[in-house]
Every structure is written in structure tokens, then in C-alpha cells.
Design a protein around this motif. Structure first.
Motif, PDB file in Angstrom:
ATOM      1  N   GLN A 186       0.080  45.345 -10.098  1.00  0.00           N
ATOM      2  CA  GLN A 186       0.851  44.397  -9.298  1.00  0.00           C
ATOM      3  C   GLN A 186       2.348  44.543  -9.537  1.00  0.00           C
ATOM      4  OE1 GLN A 186      -0.550  42.469  -6.888  1.00  0.00           O
ATOM      5  NE2 GLN A 186      -2.372  43.652  -7.476  1.00  0.00           N
ATOM      6  N   LEU A 187       2.729  44.812 -10.787  1.00  0.00           N
ATOM      7  CA  LEU A 187       4.145  44.976 -11.093  1.00  0.00           C
ATOM      8  C   LEU A 187       4.715  46.212 -10.403  1.00  0.00           C
ATOM      9  CD1 LEU A 187       3.993  44.047 -14.881  1.00  0.00           C
ATOM     10  CD2 LEU A 187       5.233  42.781 -13.112  1.00  0.00           C
ATOM     11  N   ARG A 188       3.941  47.284 -10.358  1.00  0.00           N
ATOM     12  CA  ARG A 188       4.407  48.500  -9.691  1.00  0.00           C
ATOM     13  C   ARG A 188       4.550  48.281  -8.177  1.00  0.00           C
ATOM     14  NH1 ARG A 188       4.186  53.112 -12.932  1.00  0.00           N
ATOM     15  NH2 ARG A 188       2.968  52.915 -14.865  1.00  0.00           N
ATOM     16  N   LYS A 189       3.739  47.389  -7.623  1.00  0.00           N
ATOM     17  CA  LYS A 189       3.784  47.126  -6.184  1.00  0.00           C
ATOM     18  C   LYS A 189       4.893  46.152  -5.801  1.00  0.00           C
ATOM     19  CE  LYS A 189      -1.097  47.858  -4.982  1.00  0.00           C
ATOM     20  NZ  LYS A 189      -2.324  47.185  -4.455  1.00  0.00           N
ATOM     21  N   HIS A 190       5.081  45.090  -6.630  1.00  0.00           N
ATOM     22  CA  HIS A 190       5.906  43.969  -6.191  1.00  0.00           C
ATOM     23  C   HIS A 190       7.149  43.708  -7.038  1.00  0.00           C
ATOM     24  CE1 HIS A 190       2.627  42.969  -3.501  1.00  0.00           C
ATOM     25  NE2 HIS A 190       1.780  42.927  -4.527  1.00  0.00           N
ATOM     26  N   SER A 191       7.212  44.262  -8.237  1.00  0.00           N
ATOM     27  CA  SER A 191       8.320  43.926  -9.133  1.00  0.00           C
ATOM     28  C   SER A 191       9.437  44.953  -9.045  1.00  0.00           C
ATOM     29  CB  SER A 191       7.820  43.841 -10.577  1.00  0.00           C
ATOM     30  OG  SER A 191       8.906  43.733 -11.479  1.00  0.00           O
ATOM     31  N   ARG A 192      10.660  44.472  -9.011  1.00  0.00           N
ATOM     32  CA  ARG A 192      11.821  45.352  -9.067  1.00  0.00           C
ATOM     33  C   ARG A 192      11.797  46.174 -10.353  1.00  0.00           C
ATOM     34  NH1 ARG A 192      17.483  43.205 -11.371  1.00  0.00           N
ATOM     35  NH2 ARG A 192      18.604  45.188 -11.445  1.00  0.00           N
ATOM     36  N   LEU A 193      11.460  45.548 -11.461  1.00  0.00           N
ATOM     37  CA  LEU A 193      11.434  46.255 -12.736  1.00  0.00           C
ATOM     38  C   LEU A 193      10.297  47.272 -12.777  1.00  0.00           C
ATOM     39  CD1 LEU A 193      12.174  43.334 -15.242  1.00  0.00           C
ATOM     40  CD2 LEU A 193      13.779  44.980 -14.246  1.00  0.00           C
ATOM     41  N   GLY A 194       9.173  46.922 -12.138  1.00  0.00           N
ATOM     42  CA  GLY A 194       8.041  47.835 -12.123  1.00  0.00           C
ATOM     43  C   GLY A 194       8.282  49.076 -11.289  1.00  0.00           C
ATOM     44  N   GLN A 195       9.322  49.044 -10.465  1.00  0.00           N
ATOM     45  CA  GLN A 195       9.627  50.180  -9.586  1.00  0.00           C
ATOM     46  C   GLN A 195      10.894  50.919  -9.993  1.00  0.00           C
ATOM     47  OE1 GLN A 195       9.866  48.340  -5.733  1.00  0.00           O
ATOM     48  NE2 GLN A 195       7.726  47.727  -5.719  1.00  0.00           N
ATOM     49  N   ASP A 196      11.560  50.455 -11.057  1.00  0.00           N
ATOM     50  CA  ASP A 196      12.821  51.068 -11.480  1.00  0.00           C
ATOM     51  C   ASP A 196      12.545  52.125 -12.544  1.00  0.00           C
ATOM     52  OD1 ASP A 196      15.412  51.589 -12.682  1.00  0.00           O
ATOM     53  OD2 ASP A 196      16.104  49.756 -11.695  1.00  0.00           O
ATOM     54  N   GLU A 197      13.015  53.339 -12.305  1.00  0.00           N
ATOM     55  CA  GLU A 197      12.745  54.437 -13.234  1.00  0.00           C
ATOM     56  C   GLU A 197      13.470  54.277 -14.570  1.00  0.00           C
ATOM     57  OE1 GLU A 197      16.163  57.491 -11.449  1.00  0.00           O
ATOM     58  OE2 GLU A 197      14.031  57.931 -11.192  1.00  0.00           O
ATOM     59  N   LEU A 198      14.448  53.374 -14.624  1.00  0.00           N
ATOM     60  CA  LEU A 198      15.163  53.129 -15.877  1.00  0.00           C
ATOM     61  C   LEU A 198      14.395  52.210 -16.817  1.00  0.00           C
ATOM     62  CD1 LEU A 198      18.819  52.626 -14.543  1.00  0.00           C
ATOM     63  CD2 LEU A 198      17.818  54.683 -15.570  1.00  0.00           C
ATOM     64  N   VAL A 199      13.354  51.566 -16.308  1.00  0.00           N
ATOM     65  CA  VAL A 199      12.575  50.617 -17.112  1.00  0.00           C
ATOM     66  C   VAL A 199      11.400  51.332 -17.757  1.00  0.00           C
ATOM     67  CG1 VAL A 199      11.189  48.512 -17.035  1.00  0.00           C
ATOM     68  CG2 VAL A 199      13.260  48.690 -15.632  1.00  0.00           C
ATOM     69  N   ASP A 200      11.200  51.092 -19.048  1.00  0.00           N
ATOM     70  CA  ASP A 200      10.040  51.631 -19.753  1.00  0.00           C
ATOM     71  C   ASP A 200       8.817  50.773 -19.443  1.00  0.00           C
ATOM     72  OD1 ASP A 200      11.543  53.631 -21.080  1.00  0.00           O
ATOM     73  OD2 ASP A 200      12.223  52.160 -22.551  1.00  0.00           O
ATOM     74  N   LEU A 201       7.822  51.350 -18.799  1.00  0.00           N
ATOM     75  CA  LEU A 201       6.591  50.641 -18.480  1.00  0.00           C
ATOM     76  C   LEU A 201       5.526  51.003 -19.503  1.00  0.00           C
ATOM     77  CD1 LEU A 201       6.486  51.037 -14.586  1.00  0.00           C
ATOM     78  CD2 LEU A 201       7.458  49.159 -15.946  1.00  0.00           C
ATOM     79  N   ILE A 202       5.013  49.991 -20.178  1.00  0.00           N
ATOM     80  CA  ILE A 202       4.031  50.197 -21.245  1.00  0.00           C
ATOM     81  C   ILE A 202       2.732  49.517 -20.845  1.00  0.00           C
ATOM     82  CG2 ILE A 202       3.522  49.831 -23.684  1.00  0.00           C
ATOM     83  CD1 ILE A 202       6.573  49.612 -24.138  1.00  0.00           C
ATOM     84  N   GLU A 203       1.729  50.308 -20.544  1.00  0.00           N
ATOM     85  CA  GLU A 203       0.428  49.786 -20.111  1.00  0.00           C
ATOM     86  C   GLU A 203      -0.531  49.827 -21.288  1.00  0.00           C
ATOM     87  OE1 GLU A 203      -2.896  51.372 -17.019  1.00  0.00           O
ATOM     88  OE2 GLU A 203      -0.856  51.120 -16.204  1.00  0.00           O
ATOM     89  N   ILE A 204      -1.110  48.676 -21.610  1.00  0.00           N
ATOM     90  CA  ILE A 204      -1.959  48.585 -22.797  1.00  0.00           C
ATOM     91  C   ILE A 204      -3.027  47.518 -22.570  1.00  0.00           C
ATOM     92  CG2 ILE A 204      -0.512  46.888 -23.997  1.00  0.00           C
ATOM     93  CD1 ILE A 204      -0.965  48.631 -26.552  1.00  0.00           C
ATOM     94  N   ASP A 205      -4.206  47.732 -23.094  1.00  0.00           N
ATOM     95  CA  ASP A 205      -5.317  46.808 -22.851  1.00  0.00           C
ATOM     96  C   ASP A 205      -5.164  45.494 -23.614  1.00  0.00           C
ATOM     97  OD1 ASP A 205      -6.773  48.412 -21.047  1.00  0.00           O
ATOM     98  OD2 ASP A 205      -7.539  49.615 -22.703  1.00  0.00           O
ATOM     99  N   ASN A 206      -4.812  45.576 -24.886  1.00  0.00           N
ATOM    100  CA  ASN A 206      -4.736  44.393 -25.748  1.00  0.00           C
ATOM    101  C   ASN A 206      -3.281  44.092 -26.061  1.00  0.00           C
ATOM    102  OD1 ASN A 206      -4.979  42.339 -27.599  1.00  0.00           O
ATOM    103  ND2 ASN A 206      -6.245  43.479 -29.046  1.00  0.00           N
ATOM    104  N   LEU A 207      -2.746  43.029 -25.470  1.00  0.00           N
ATOM    105  CA  LEU A 207      -1.340  42.691 -25.637  1.00  0.00           C
ATOM    106  C   LEU A 207      -1.045  42.060 -26.988  1.00  0.00           C
ATOM    107  CD1 LEU A 207      -0.678  41.201 -22.094  1.00  0.00           C
ATOM    108  CD2 LEU A 207      -0.037  43.467 -22.926  1.00  0.00           C
ATOM    109  N   GLU A 208      -2.059  41.696 -27.734  1.00  0.00           N
ATOM    110  CA  GLU A 208      -1.855  41.047 -29.026  1.00  0.00           C
ATOM    111  C   GLU A 208      -2.332  41.903 -30.192  1.00  0.00           C
ATOM    112  OE1 GLU A 208      -3.368  37.093 -29.118  1.00  0.00           O
ATOM    113  OE2 GLU A 208      -2.656  36.605 -27.116  1.00  0.00           O
ATOM    114  N   GLY A 209      -2.789  43.109 -29.924  1.00  0.00           N
ATOM    115  CA  GLY A 209      -3.350  43.955 -30.974  1.00  0.00           C
ATOM    116  C   GLY A 209      -2.313  44.802 -31.689  1.00  0.00           C
ATOM    117  N   ARG A 210      -2.788  45.565 -32.642  1.00  0.00           N
ATOM    118  CA  ARG A 210      -1.914  46.414 -33.441  1.00  0.00           C
ATOM    119  C   ARG A 210      -1.244  47.486 -32.586  1.00  0.00           C
ATOM    120  NH1 ARG A 210      -0.305  47.699 -38.291  1.00  0.00           N
ATOM    121  NH2 ARG A 210       0.020  49.874 -38.902  1.00  0.00           N
TER     122      ARG A 210
END
Length: 225
Positions: A186-210
């Protein structure tokens, strides 16, 4: 672990070698996590970890506290802020007014922390809006958003009282967005940050894990912090 109770004053609690200072300003809870004596270093740049439990009440949102304790052990001073509704007599006429008041509250809390250095700001969920409102007018050394809304438009009228325009600040500092795979779509489709090549996009399953913590550490290392 220790309990935190809301009050109108300032209290100091000690857990092991960590010291936390808690203060309520309006309806936010403010805490400072200082590095313990055995930390390998003491980093001058503060890390601010923002949450908004009032708006994110339907989700588990203890990431700021989890990461604050872990990052303090690494030598970082962590400022934890959990935002609530503005105090009595501070009714907001619009979503923009709400953002202005909450970002000003963040500014005051950062001043209370005593650090002279611009912070790196971490924020999850609704607090991502407050963080972006803040950095639109104030200096920061970096911005790291966790599960931000795909757009401000998506929050009206279910959460925001009036439409809120999308943020248009210039990316003059490092920005990262971390989200689970379904959110990242959804971020890649609708977010300005999700579409900006200057932003580091980090995709991860567990947002609270190690793994999530290690990715945060890696990103801070790349910033030289």
C-alpha cells in the motif's frame, strides 16, 4: 521492567542501570532513557521514539519502549513520547491545528530533555504524522517511520476530524520506512515516501523482533550515529 503512572509532576525511576524521567505535558507521556554505565559508548545525537496510543489503541504499540531499552544499552539517549489528545481547553478546529499542537508539544518535550543536538526521530502509526509535521518546521538528523499510514487522506474521516494535506517537506536528511509486506504494498502504491527513491524501504515480517532491531542498528550505523 517498571510501572509508569500518569501524574502532573516529574519523577525519576531506576531499573538496573537505566534511569528514566517521566513527565506528563498535556496528555502525553515523556520519558528519557539514559545509557547505562557499561554501555560501549555514549552517542551525543538523541533518538526520539514516538507513539500515539490514543489513536492506535486497536494495535499493539509498545515498539518505542522495546527499542528504547535496547538502544540505550548500545549507548543512545532515547526520548520516548506517547501522544494523547490535547489537554482541556485546547480544542482543535481542524486536523492541521491538531498536528500543529502536537508537533509543538514534541518540540517542548525535546527542549525538556536538555539535548542541544537535532534528533533522529522514530515514529509508528499515527505518530508518523506528528513526526512529519515536526520535521516540516524543525531540524532533524533523520526520520524512521514504522507502519505509517499510506496517506493522510486515508485517515479522514475515520480518525482525522478534517482532511489533512499530504506533507511536502524536502528530503534533506535520511528517511527510512519499515513495514510488513502487506503494508509496504500500500505504501508503494499510495505514499509519497513509498515512491521516493531517496527513502530507504525496509520490508520485514516482524516489526518487534530482533531482525527489526538489527535493521534499525544498521541504518543508524549508515548515518554514522
Amino acid at each position: 521492567m517498571f510501572a509508569v503512572h500518569r501524574s502532573n509532576g516529574l519523577r525519576f525511576l531506576r531499573s538496573g542501570t537505566r534511569t528514566a524521567a517521566f513527565q506528563v505535558r498535556h496528555s502525553s507521556t515523556f520519558a528519557v532513557w539514559n545509557p547505562p554505565k557499561q554501555a560501549p559508548r555514549e552517542v551525543p545525537t538523541p533518538l526520539v521514539l514516538c507513539s500515539a496510543s490514543h489513536w492506535d489503541s486497536g494495535t499493539r504499540n509498545n515498539i518505542p519502549q522495546i527499542f528504547a531499552t535496547m538502544l540505550a544499552e548500545k549507548g543512545h539517549t532515547c526520548i520516548e513520547v506517547d501522544f494523547g489528545l490535547p489537554g482541556d481547553g485546547e480544542m482543535c478546529s481542524s486536523s492541521q491545528d491538531l498536528m500543529d499542537r502536537l508537533s509543538e508539544e514534541l518540540k517542548v518535550n525535546l527542549h525538556l530533555s536538555g539535548s542541544p543536538f537535532p534528533p533522529v526521530i522514530f515514529a509508528r502509526g499515527f505518530a508518523s504524522l506528528i513526526a512529519q509535521a515536526y520535521i516540516s518546521s524543525h531540524p532533524a538528523q533523520g526520520l524512521f517511520l514504522i507502519s505509517p499510514p499510506p496517506s493522510n487522506t486515508s485517515l479522514f474521516p475515520s480518525i482525522l476530524p478534517t482532511p489533512l494535506g499530504e506533507f511536502d517537506y524536502e528530503l534533506k536528511f535520511p528517511v527510512a520506512v519499515m513495514a510488513c509486506p502487506t503494508e509496504m504494498v500500500q505504501l508503494r502504491k499510495h505514499s509519497r515516501l513509498g515512491q521516493d527513491e531517496l527513502v530507504d524501504l525496509i520490508e520485514i515480517d516482524n516489526l518487534e523482533g530482533r531482525d527489526a532491531f538489527l535493521r534499525i542498528e544498521q541504518w543508524l550505523d549508515e548515518l554514522g550515529i
